[in-house]
Design an enzyme around this catalytic site. Structure first.
Site: not given
Length: 170
Positions: A7, A67, A140
Site C-alpha cells: 500500500d 495499489e 496501511d
C-alpha cells in the site's frame, strides 16, 4: 506462491507478505516502512526504496502487488505518492520480480465480494482470510495484506495469464 502486497505512500508504506498454497492464505510477514515528515523528500524516497528492498530480500516474494494510484483532491499529495510508488516499483523491478497493480475497487471486490465495501469490512475479511487474531496495524499494513490477497485470487485467471504473456513479449 509468495506475494508481497504494498500500500504505497510517502509517510507510511504498508507491506504484507502472504503465501497462497492450495487455495489457502498464510500470513508470512507484515509491517510498514515509515519516513519522518521533517526529512527531505528525496531522502524519504531513498528510505522507502531501501526499506522495500530490505523487505524483498528478507521475504523473497515470487510476485509483487501494489495499489494503483487513484485521483486525489490534493495534487501535491498525489504527485508525492506517485513518486513513492515509482521507487517501490523500481525496487521490485531491480529485483526481477513481476509487479501487478490493482485498483481499490478490485481489492475490495476480491476480499469482500463487494466493490463498495467500507474499510472496516475489508480489514475484517482480511483478518479472517489470514486467520489473524487481531487486525494488523497500522491500517496501511492491513491494506497491503488485502492487496496481496487480491493478487492471489486473480493470479490464476485466464486474464492474468494473458497479461503475463503480453508483458514477456514486450
Amino acid at each position: 506462491m509468495r506475494i508481497l502486497g504494498i500500500d504505497p505512500g510517502y509517510a507510511i508504506v504498508g507491506y504484507g507478505v502472504i503465501e497462497f498454497v492450495g487455495g489457502r492464505y498464510y500470513c508470512v510477514d507484515h509491517g510498514a516502512v515509515t519516513t519522518d515528515a521533517d526529512t527531505s523528500f528525496p531522502l524519504r524516497l531513498q528510505q522507502i526504496y531501501n526499506g522495500i528492498l530490505s523487505v524483498i530480500i528478507k521475504n523473497d516474494p515470487d510476485e509483487i502487488a501494489i495499489e494503483k494510484l487513484f485521483f486525489q483532491n490534493n495534487q501535491k499529495t498525489a504527485i508525492d505518492v506517485a513518486q513513492a510508488r515509482g521507487v517501490i516499483m523500481l525496487a521490485g523491478q531491480n529485483s526481477n520480480i513481476p509487479i501487478s497493480e490493482y485498483t481499490p475497487l478490485q481489492v475490495k471486490t476480491a476480499v469482500t465480494g463487494y466493490g463498495q465495501a467500507h474499510k472496516p469490512q475489508v480489514m475484517e475479511m482480511t483478518r479472517r482470510l489470514l486467520k489473524l487474531d487481531k487486525l494488523p496495524k497500522p491500517d496501511d499494513t492491513a491494506d497491503a495484506l488485502a492487496i496481496a490477497i487480491c493478487h492471489a485470487q486473480s493470479s490464476g485467471t485466464a486474464l492474468r495469464a494473458l497479461l503475463n504473456k503480453r508483458r514477456t513479449s514486450l
